[in-house]
Design an enzyme around this catalytic site. Structure first.
Site, PDB file in Angstrom:
ATOM      1  CG  ASP A 188       4.402  11.100  45.166  1.00  0.00           C
ATOM      2  OD1 ASP A 188       3.652  10.421  45.901  1.00  0.00           O
ATOM      3  OD2 ASP A 188       4.564  12.319  45.324  1.00  0.00           O
TER       4      ASP A 188
HETATM    5  C1  BGC Z   1       2.298  12.700  47.896  1.00  0.00           C
HETATM    6  C2  BGC Z   1       3.348  11.986  48.709  1.00  0.00           C
HETATM    7  C3  BGC Z   1       2.715  10.975  49.609  1.00  0.00           C
HETATM    8  C4  BGC Z   1       1.899  10.021  48.764  1.00  0.00           C
HETATM    9  C5  BGC Z   1       1.234   8.932  49.553  1.00  0.00           C
HETATM   10  C6  BGC Z   1       1.345  11.755  47.224  1.00  0.00           C
HETATM   11  O1  BGC Z   1       0.264  12.428  46.674  1.00  0.00           O
HETATM   12  O2  BGC Z   1       2.936  13.521  46.937  1.00  0.00           O
HETATM   13  O3  BGC Z   1       4.088  12.911  49.448  1.00  0.00           O
HETATM   14  O4  BGC Z   1       3.678  10.302  50.347  1.00  0.00           O
HETATM   15  O5  BGC Z   1       0.887  10.768  48.099  1.00  0.00           O
HETATM   16  O6  BGC Z   1       0.232   9.399  50.350  1.00  0.00           O
END
Ligand code: BGC
Length: 755
Positions: free
Chosen positions: A293
């Site tokens: 993530d």
């Molecule tokens: C979130 C993810 C997301 C990623 C990219 C993160 O902060 O937890 O779900 O896909 O950002 O935007």
């Protein structure tokens, strides 16, 4: 030496070699799965020619600008073959321009993988996933994902960071809006439908994108519902409740997984080889891509499991996180880690293989570019908007409807619409709004005005207070409007920023003075309905007790306002059912229907039983609950057998009759309880549902089958097992009540018997 020679080859020559080699491989291949063998051979071919820096480059994902533009440094990295993927870069112009550099100017011409959060739509927004799940309509979920995929792919996006398949039992957690709610069975069904919708059978197609099951794993169980917080959970709960939607996504072919931010039993998910290597790769045989993530590799330092970036890279690579999102420690420290033997070159190669494999599966080597005309002709197609409207209407849950307050009679001539959320375009772009534009969407007020446009109906709109409702100064105007009207629609709830990531709440009441506003309207004694717009269960006891009608509409996307008007005026009969429990108060949380029994089940008169002294145990609205403008009678429960062997099925049928005056849709739900087992089993577990449409007066038989898998569970050694014993079934239209029946699982089956 060999590397040096290869690195000096001209791009054209390399291209020819790759091409010829692929042809040769393809010709030689005699295996049935020739396609995938060829991909593996192509990957080997590339790997053999990549420098370590190029390999690490494939493991890097960098963020673009929020408006979709790439950043200047991306061009340089792409040229050097050091950028495997981006997130947020989107739109044909931007993606093609950057892609061109990777494909035409880099040494090995490996295309870039463009990822983006297409969570509930790309340009055409559908209801938030929690809302869409309330439709219990798997075809609808698949359809919306397919439309999102069509729009996204046409705009150069190959990969969506969806579906989010985290079980969410805690409404304090803002990301519950992005989930399919609290239940593993419904969550797994939705996960499958969404993966199929995004990917179809082949995500190289120009109307599909690669899906990403996230956040692996147990992110939804953050302590206290506080985002990013610790998760401590038994392996039983992990495997029985939190993992099934992930496994369903994997079985549906999800091309990628994303790790989660949290620690799971002390080990951050991004560095968790139990999750990534043991469960995902070894048990489930996943061969796609695992991405971290956002900066979750770097966050290993703050989790206190890595001293510095180099250690963070080392442990996440070794644990099985293939691609690093945003932070850059794989690239900064990868070479040193390989040199010192802390990360083997095999580990790097395997990670690169996983990246290249999905790039081949996406067809990026053959078709790296998107087509501007396709983008123009795909985005916001009228039929997409129409589908968004229909799906939104299916997602609404009628929580209360005293004396048939709703639908609003079309002969009503004066209607007041109250509440700032009723006409706020910006707030139609709910959290994770993709590339949606506020100007495209229909607000609730607009929807209502359009609905009565051909009628002599007068609509008066008063906000009553501004968005967060911190002042009563304009309450008077709202009261005047209500007094002067025959019917009032009050729109209340949460603004978009109150739901979603990093939006945990300790208080689930309507924010600000919205309840006070509703109370002053209530005092007018005029009929009214409350339309809720929110991303999570709210504690709405006063409304449940006093307001005549409550329609839960979640955050409902581009066409939400039109869909709300469709339901308010009865052109569509509401059919949604809650995918999550609505508690009475925050102190009850976590509150979910499929809890284990206790040794001291509630007895109101007995102090020493499991209860609160200041609140009932029961929810305000249970999982699976939702009303309709018509009434359904479910009766005549039949089981085709009352005793089965462990490997046999039981067929369960009921008759469902629409006994009201309108056509409608009912969601018939089947729950099971294993009464005595070697481990304590939940008081009820959803094991089947059917969404059926019945004309007024129509009656139909609904049949559902319980299979041995439905009755299996993990024994004390955490092995899947089926045991003999007595089972109870419940069939109804919510997780509470319903018709009851029993059957036995035993060594010998007895002859067919009906009850
Ligand atoms: C979130 C993810 C997301 C990623 C990219 C993160 O902060 O937890 O779900 O896909 O950002 O935007």
């Amino acid at each position: 030496m060999r590397l040096a020679i290869k690195r000096n080859l001209s791009p054209l020559l390399v291209c020819l070699i790759i091409f010829n080699a692929s042809v040769a491989f393809a010709q030689k291949s005699v295996r049935a799965n020739r396609q995938s063998a060829t991909v593996e051979q192509k990957i080997n071919f590339l790997l053999a020619r990549m420098t370590l820096a190029e390999k690490l480059g494939q493991l890097q994902q960098l963020d673009g600008e929020s408006d979709g533009r790439f950043r200047p440094e991306h061009l340089e990295l792409a040229r050097k073959g050091l950028l495997g993927s981006t997130l947020n870069v989107r739109g044909v112009k931007q993606t093609n321009e950057l892609q061109r550099v990777a494909v035409e100017q880099s040494r090995l011409k490996i295309p870039i993988l463009f990822g983006f959060d297409v969570i509930h739509g790309y340009r055409t927004l559908f209801p938030i996933p929690l809302g869409e799940t309330a439709s219990w309509d798997l075809q609808a979920a698949e359809k919306s994902a397919h439309i999102a995929a069509q729009e996204a792919r046409s705009a150069g996006v190959h990969w969506t960071f969806a579906p989010m398949v985290d079980i969410a039992r805690d409404p304090r957690w803002g990301r519950i809006m992005e989930s399919a709610g609290e239940d593993a069975f419904l969550g797994a069904a939705m996960a499958k439908a969404r993966v199929q919708g995004f990917q179809g059978g082949d995500y190289s197609q120009i109307d599909r994108v690669m899906a990403c099951a996230k956040h692996f794993a147990a992110y939804g169980a953050a302590e206290g519902g506080r985002d990013y917080n610790t998760v401590d959970m038994s392996e039983r709960t992990l495997r029985e409740v939190y993992l099934p939607p992930f496994e369903a996504a994997k079985n549906a072919g999800a091309g990628s997984f994303m790790t989660s931010f949290n620690t799971l039993n002390g080990v951050p998910a991004t560095a968790n080889s139990f999750l990534l290597r043991q469960i995902l790769r070894s048990e489930w045989k996943f061969d796609g891509l695992v991405v971290s993530d956002y900066t979750s590799v770097a966050e290993l330092i703050k989790h206190g499991v890595a001293r510095d970036g180099s250690e963070a890279a080392q442990i996440s690579l070794n644990a099985g996180t293939d691609m690093e999102m945003v932070s850059r420690f794989y690239n900064q420290s990868g070479a040193e880690l390989v040199k010192s033997g802390k990360v083997s070159i095999k580990t790097i190669n395997d990670a690169v293989r996983n990246v290249l494999r999905v790039k081949f599966r996406l067809g990026l080597f053959e078709r790296p570019y998107a087509d501007e005309n396709l983008e123009k002709n795909t985005i916001k197609k009228p039929e997409f908007l129409q589908t968004a409207r229909e799906i939104a209407a299916k997602s609404f849950v009628l929580l209360k409807n005293e004396k048939e307050t709703l639908p609003i009679n079309k002969n009503v001539r004066k209607i007041a619409v109250i509440g700032a959320l009723a006409d706020d375009k910006a707030n139609t772009l709910d959290w994770w709004a993709g590339d949606a534009k506020a100007e495209d969407s229909v607000t609730i007020l607009q929807g209502i005005r359009e609905k009565v446009a051909a009628l002599p109906t007068k609509i008066r709109f008063e906000k009553g207070c501004e968005l967060n409702c911190d002042s009563e100064k304009d309450f008077g105007k709202a009261v005047d409007a209500a007094k002067d009207s025959d019917f009032t629609i009050i729109v209340a709830g949460e603004t978009r920023d109150i739901s979603g990531e990093a939006a945990s709440r300790t208080n689930l009441d309507l924010p600000g003075k919205q309840l006070d506003l509703i109370k002053v309207i209530h005092q007018t004694g005029k009929p009214y309905a409350v339309v809720l717009k929110n991303g999570r269960p709210l504690t709405i006891n006063w409304l449940a007790e006093n307001s005549p009608a409550i329609l839960e509409t979640w955050h409902s996307g581009t066409m939400g306002g039109a869909a709300i008007a469709d339901v308010l005026f009865g052109d569509v009969n509401p059919s949604g059912k809650l995918p999550v429990t609505f508690p009475r108060n925050v102190g009850q949380i976590p509150l979910f229907y499929n809890a284990l029994p206790t040794g001291r089940p509630l007895e109101t008169e007995n102090r020493y039983t499991s209860k609160y002294i200041d609140s009932p145990n029961t929810p305000l609205y249970p999982f699976g609950f939702g009303l309709s403008y018509t009434q359904f009678k479910i009766d005549n429960l039949r089981l085709d057998k009352t005793q089965i062997k462990r490997n046999e099925n039981v067929k369960i049928s009921v008759d469902v009759e629409n006994v009201g005056k309108r056509d409608g849709v009912e969601v018939v739900q089947l729950y099971v309880r294993d009464l005595v087992a070697s481990v304590s089993r939940p008081v009820k577990e959803l094991k089947g549902f059917r969404r059926i449409s019945l004309r007024a007066g129509e009656k139909r038989t609904v049949e559902m089958t319980l299979t041995p898998k439905d009755l299996s569970f993990l024994n004390q050694k955490l092995q899947p097992t089926n045991e003999d014993g007595d089972f109870q079934v419940f069939v109804g239209n919510s997780s509470e009540g319903g018709l009851e029946g029993t059957f036995k699982v035993g060594q010998t089956a007895v002859a067919e018997k009906k009850n």
